[in-house]
Write a protein that holds these residues in place. Structure first.
Motif, PDB file in Angstrom:
ATOM      1  N   TYR A 127      42.555  32.106  33.476  1.00  0.00           N
ATOM      2  CA  TYR A 127      43.335  32.187  34.783  1.00  0.00           C
ATOM      3  C   TYR A 127      44.444  33.154  34.515  1.00  0.00           C
ATOM      4  O   TYR A 127      44.990  33.726  35.449  1.00  0.00           O
ATOM      5  CB  TYR A 127      43.703  30.849  35.340  1.00  0.00           C
ATOM      6  CG  TYR A 127      44.263  30.974  36.821  1.00  0.00           C
ATOM      7  CD1 TYR A 127      43.348  31.504  37.937  1.00  0.00           C
ATOM      8  CD2 TYR A 127      45.502  30.771  36.823  1.00  0.00           C
ATOM      9  CE1 TYR A 127      43.802  31.475  39.060  1.00  0.00           C
ATOM     10  CE2 TYR A 127      46.219  30.783  38.181  1.00  0.00           C
ATOM     11  CZ  TYR A 127      45.337  31.024  39.094  1.00  0.00           C
ATOM     12  OH  TYR A 127      45.812  31.096  40.542  1.00  0.00           O
ATOM     13  N   LEU A 139      46.051  24.480  45.367  1.00  0.00           N
ATOM     14  CA  LEU A 139      45.736  25.776  44.721  1.00  0.00           C
ATOM     15  C   LEU A 139      46.784  26.683  45.158  1.00  0.00           C
ATOM     16  O   LEU A 139      47.081  27.497  44.478  1.00  0.00           O
ATOM     17  CB  LEU A 139      44.627  26.153  44.962  1.00  0.00           C
ATOM     18  CG  LEU A 139      43.369  25.325  44.303  1.00  0.00           C
ATOM     19  CD1 LEU A 139      41.902  25.618  44.704  1.00  0.00           C
ATOM     20  CD2 LEU A 139      43.337  25.234  42.792  1.00  0.00           C
ATOM     21  N   THR A 197      28.421  21.059  41.733  1.00  0.00           N
ATOM     22  CA  THR A 197      29.353  20.344  41.535  1.00  0.00           C
ATOM     23  C   THR A 197      28.870  19.393  40.137  1.00  0.00           C
ATOM     24  O   THR A 197      29.842  19.064  39.372  1.00  0.00           O
ATOM     25  CB  THR A 197      29.384  19.289  42.394  1.00  0.00           C
ATOM     26  OG1 THR A 197      29.796  19.833  43.682  1.00  0.00           O
ATOM     27  CG2 THR A 197      30.575  18.083  42.356  1.00  0.00           C
ATOM     28  N   ILE A 250      36.457  21.279  45.453  1.00  0.00           N
ATOM     29  CA  ILE A 250      35.949  22.361  46.220  1.00  0.00           C
ATOM     30  C   ILE A 250      34.434  22.427  46.317  1.00  0.00           C
ATOM     31  O   ILE A 250      33.939  22.475  47.311  1.00  0.00           O
ATOM     32  CB  ILE A 250      36.478  23.506  45.788  1.00  0.00           C
ATOM     33  CG1 ILE A 250      38.127  23.738  46.141  1.00  0.00           C
ATOM     34  CG2 ILE A 250      36.145  24.866  46.631  1.00  0.00           C
ATOM     35  CD1 ILE A 250      38.910  24.722  45.556  1.00  0.00           C
ATOM     36  N   SER A 251      33.865  22.449  45.347  1.00  0.00           N
ATOM     37  CA  SER A 251      32.500  22.433  45.272  1.00  0.00           C
ATOM     38  C   SER A 251      31.792  21.246  45.795  1.00  0.00           C
ATOM     39  O   SER A 251      30.677  21.666  46.416  1.00  0.00           O
ATOM     40  CB  SER A 251      31.704  22.727  43.823  1.00  0.00           C
ATOM     41  OG  SER A 251      30.634  22.827  43.651  1.00  0.00           O
ATOM     42  N   HIS A 288      34.710  33.000  38.570  1.00  0.00           N
ATOM     43  CA  HIS A 288      35.774  33.640  38.697  1.00  0.00           C
ATOM     44  C   HIS A 288      36.211  34.604  37.585  1.00  0.00           C
ATOM     45  O   HIS A 288      36.166  35.870  37.739  1.00  0.00           O
ATOM     46  CB  HIS A 288      36.789  32.440  38.598  1.00  0.00           C
ATOM     47  CG  HIS A 288      38.186  32.821  39.292  1.00  0.00           C
ATOM     48  ND1 HIS A 288      39.360  32.390  39.442  1.00  0.00           N
ATOM     49  CD2 HIS A 288      38.670  34.237  39.711  1.00  0.00           C
ATOM     50  CE1 HIS A 288      40.144  32.925  39.997  1.00  0.00           C
ATOM     51  NE2 HIS A 288      39.954  34.071  40.061  1.00  0.00           N
ATOM     52  N   MET A 321      29.453  21.411  36.927  1.00  0.00           N
ATOM     53  CA  MET A 321      30.995  21.755  36.585  1.00  0.00           C
ATOM     54  C   MET A 321      31.604  20.673  35.996  1.00  0.00           C
ATOM     55  O   MET A 321      32.189  20.519  35.193  1.00  0.00           O
ATOM     56  CB  MET A 321      32.007  22.079  38.011  1.00  0.00           C
ATOM     57  CG  MET A 321      31.582  23.347  38.381  1.00  0.00           C
ATOM     58  SD  MET A 321      32.567  23.810  40.022  1.00  0.00           S
ATOM     59  CE  MET A 321      34.254  23.806  39.172  1.00  0.00           C
ATOM     60  N   VAL A 370      33.985  26.308  33.246  1.00  0.00           N
ATOM     61  CA  VAL A 370      34.852  26.149  34.354  1.00  0.00           C
ATOM     62  C   VAL A 370      36.004  26.822  34.114  1.00  0.00           C
ATOM     63  O   VAL A 370      37.263  26.528  34.496  1.00  0.00           O
ATOM     64  CB  VAL A 370      35.340  24.499  34.028  1.00  0.00           C
ATOM     65  CG1 VAL A 370      34.318  23.795  34.789  1.00  0.00           C
ATOM     66  CG2 VAL A 370      35.595  24.271  33.073  1.00  0.00           C
ATOM     67  N   ARG A 387      39.545  29.243  38.124  1.00  0.00           N
ATOM     68  CA  ARG A 387      39.684  28.296  39.360  1.00  0.00           C
ATOM     69  C   ARG A 387      38.372  27.626  40.103  1.00  0.00           C
ATOM     70  O   ARG A 387      38.396  27.178  40.794  1.00  0.00           O
ATOM     71  CB  ARG A 387      40.655  28.625  40.314  1.00  0.00           C
ATOM     72  CG  ARG A 387      42.038  28.645  39.707  1.00  0.00           C
ATOM     73  CD  ARG A 387      42.507  27.105  39.239  1.00  0.00           C
ATOM     74  NE  ARG A 387      44.056  27.231  38.600  1.00  0.00           N
ATOM     75  CZ  ARG A 387      44.433  27.255  37.479  1.00  0.00           C
ATOM     76  NH1 ARG A 387      43.396  27.446  36.395  1.00  0.00           N
ATOM     77  NH2 ARG A 387      45.780  27.409  36.912  1.00  0.00           N
ATOM     78  N   MET A 388      37.338  28.474  39.448  1.00  0.00           N
ATOM     79  CA  MET A 388      35.948  28.258  40.339  1.00  0.00           C
ATOM     80  C   MET A 388      35.033  28.915  39.501  1.00  0.00           C
ATOM     81  O   MET A 388      35.234  29.831  38.730  1.00  0.00           O
ATOM     82  CB  MET A 388      35.968  28.706  41.578  1.00  0.00           C
ATOM     83  CG  MET A 388      36.351  30.513  41.755  1.00  0.00           C
ATOM     84  SD  MET A 388      36.257  31.067  43.556  1.00  0.00           S
ATOM     85  CE  MET A 388      34.844  30.507  44.151  1.00  0.00           C
ATOM     86  N   PRO A 395      39.729  31.149  45.070  1.00  0.00           N
ATOM     87  CA  PRO A 395      39.486  29.637  45.119  1.00  0.00           C
ATOM     88  C   PRO A 395      40.014  29.173  46.528  1.00  0.00           C
ATOM     89  O   PRO A 395      39.428  28.387  47.061  1.00  0.00           O
ATOM     90  CB  PRO A 395      40.066  29.162  43.869  1.00  0.00           C
ATOM     91  CG  PRO A 395      39.687  30.319  42.760  1.00  0.00           C
ATOM     92  CD  PRO A 395      40.392  31.589  43.726  1.00  0.00           C
ATOM     93  N   PRO A 422      38.609  22.603  41.304  1.00  0.00           N
ATOM     94  CA  PRO A 422      37.244  23.544  41.521  1.00  0.00           C
ATOM     95  C   PRO A 422      36.259  22.615  41.551  1.00  0.00           C
ATOM     96  O   PRO A 422      35.519  22.868  42.612  1.00  0.00           O
ATOM     97  CB  PRO A 422      37.373  24.099  40.016  1.00  0.00           C
ATOM     98  CG  PRO A 422      38.857  24.301  39.578  1.00  0.00           C
ATOM     99  CD  PRO A 422      39.380  22.987  40.127  1.00  0.00           C
TER     100      PRO A 422
END
Length: 465
Positions: A314, A149, A256, A218-219, A354, A259, A347, A350-351, A90, A215
């Protein structure tokens, strides 16, 4: 139209088709690898053809600089892409996305500093200004997301009157943008101030957002970068940039929204609510005692079960435990005839994707991996559930506790399984800072320890049965 102009336009069209095919195939773990290759071929074609674009009229020295930049950037990306750990993926996405936004902003700045953007009329100049603004925000904001992150920024800072400050900076930036558009020619001072404020706004907008929402952020910045590239494509008259930027912007926007819906949050809530700003600090939650067991006891329970649903998170990635987990699952299936499935929350990690990539890396077949909508109805009939490293996405407070910050968030119904085992290093909260009611459930047992070591112990426990 000359032969070269026709060749360039035709090549850009082919590149655009390859981009779309690649993006479509990236939508499934089964075809994602080939999708990346298709999109990569399209990007290589667009890059090579651009070097021979009749409108460039670049001298030899400029060609040398461009090729040198491509070699340095390509070599760096190849090296870091090979070396990066799955847990750091991520961060790498955030960093590379920021570079894309910065590149788009740089194009706009060059066009405005040179006066070229002013020569093409108000429409093109407006697109250049908007592209510079979005690209600048994406660049600085993505760098802050990367730092959070990566652990470079361990404390989230919220300034007094944060939203008022953000609004003021945004308003001043927009006013400067309008002033640039209204100016008769090159306005280097205004352009410089405009760009610096766009960078500042990206920092101010991203810094107060908690790590749990990174996350989504970022998106969102990925979508911003795509839009900035598309706008600058209009400025340069480059069809490939317009199409590629539009596709990336649309895909980033949809992701986006997906999520945000997966967390039952609006985009405005993500940006302005400050949820999870303590980034994993202890929080008030359910009272009681976590009941712990050894890995051997959990292995025995799984061996005598007919069905097991595993929820990776994670923590599995951090421990690099996916290979040991898959070895354990294969033993359960072959030696004890247990039906094992994997459940993935939208989700998780972290993305997006993943956990899918993590499991695929270990060799887990795609037909064993199920999304939330596909697997949730099976939990009440499952003999056992195993949670490894996941936290917020299995918290039943999201269904039952209206006072919880995560209330209404769709979760995996792990607590409805007959027995629940949770592998966790300690008793801390998840990335959101919200305590998990699942850990205190009557049917829940905690297996404390490093996920990789626990998976090894689970496999050893099966051998002793």
């Amino acid at each position: 139209m000359s032969f070269w102009e026709f060749t360039v336009d035709a090549s850009y069209f082919i590149a655009a088709v390859l981009f779309i095919i690649g993006l479509k195939r990236m939508g499934s773990p089964k075809t994602a690898k080939s999708g990346i290759k298709w999109a990569g071929i399209g990007m290589a074609l667009a890059t090579v053809v651009t070097l021979w674009h009749p409108a460039m009229e670049a001298g030899f020295f400029r060609y040398v600089l461009m090729i040198l930049a491509i070699v340095i950037g390509g070599a760096g990306a190849w090296y870091t892409g090979k070396k990066v750990e799955m847990t750091a993926m991520p961060q790498m996405v955030a960093l590379y996305n920021g570079m894309g936004g910065g590149a788009a902003a740089a194009i706009a700045l060059v066009e405005m500093y040179s006066g070229s953007a002013f020569d093409h009329g108000t429409t093109v100049l407006t697109l250049a200004v908007i592209g510079a603004l979005i690209g600048g925000v994406s660049f600085s904001g993505s760098l802050i997301a990367w730092a959070k992150l990566e652990g470079k920024m361990k404390k989230t800072i919220r300034l007094p009157g944060q939203q008022l400050i953000n609004g003021s900076v945004a308003a001043i930036t927009v006013i400067l943008g309008i002033a640039i558009i209204a100016s008769d020619g090159s306005a280097p001072v205004l352009v410089t101030l405009f760009f610096l404020l766009s960078l500042a706004f990206g920092v101010l907008l991203t810094n107060p957002i908690g790590g749990a929402d990174m996350p989504v952020v970022i998106s969102m910045y990925n979508a911003f970068t795509g839009l900035a590239v598309a706008f600058e494509g209009f400025v340069l008259g480059n069809a490939a940039m317009i199409i590629a930027g539009t596709v990336v912007g649309a895909a980033g926007t949809l992701l986006t929204l997906l999520m945000a819906n997966g967390m039952n949050r609006s985009i405005s809530n993500v940006l302005f609510a400050g949820f999870g700003v303590d980034d994993g600090a202890e929080a008030d939650g359910p009272e009681g005692e976590m009941k712990s067991v050894e890995a051997f006891d959990a292995a025995a329970s799984f061996a005598y079960s007919d069905s097991l649903i595993i929820v990776p998170g994670y923590g599995l990635a951090v421990a690099q435990a996916q290979h040991k987990l898959w070895e354990f699952v294969q033993m359960l299936e072959k030696e004890h005839d247990v039906d094992v499935k994997f459940a993935i929350h939208p989700v998780a990690g972290r993305m997006p994707g993943h956990m899918n990539v993590l499991l695929a890396e270990a060799g887990v077949p795609y037909d064993k991996i199920f999304d939330l909508e596909e697997i949730n109805a099976e939990f009440p009939n499952a003999d056992a559930a195993l949670v490894i490293g996941a936290n917020d996405v299995v918290n039943p407070a999201a269904r039952t506790d209206e006072s919880s910050p995560i209330y209404g968030m769709p979760i995996l119904d792990v607590d409805k399984a007959r027995e629940v085992y949770v592998v966790k290093r300690g008793k801390g909260t998840g990335f959101s800072g919200v305590q998990n009611a699942l850990f205190f459930g009557d049917n829940t047992r905690m297996v404390f320890g490093d996920a990789k070591q626990v998976c090894t112990d689970l496999a050893n426990g099966l051998k002793q049965l």
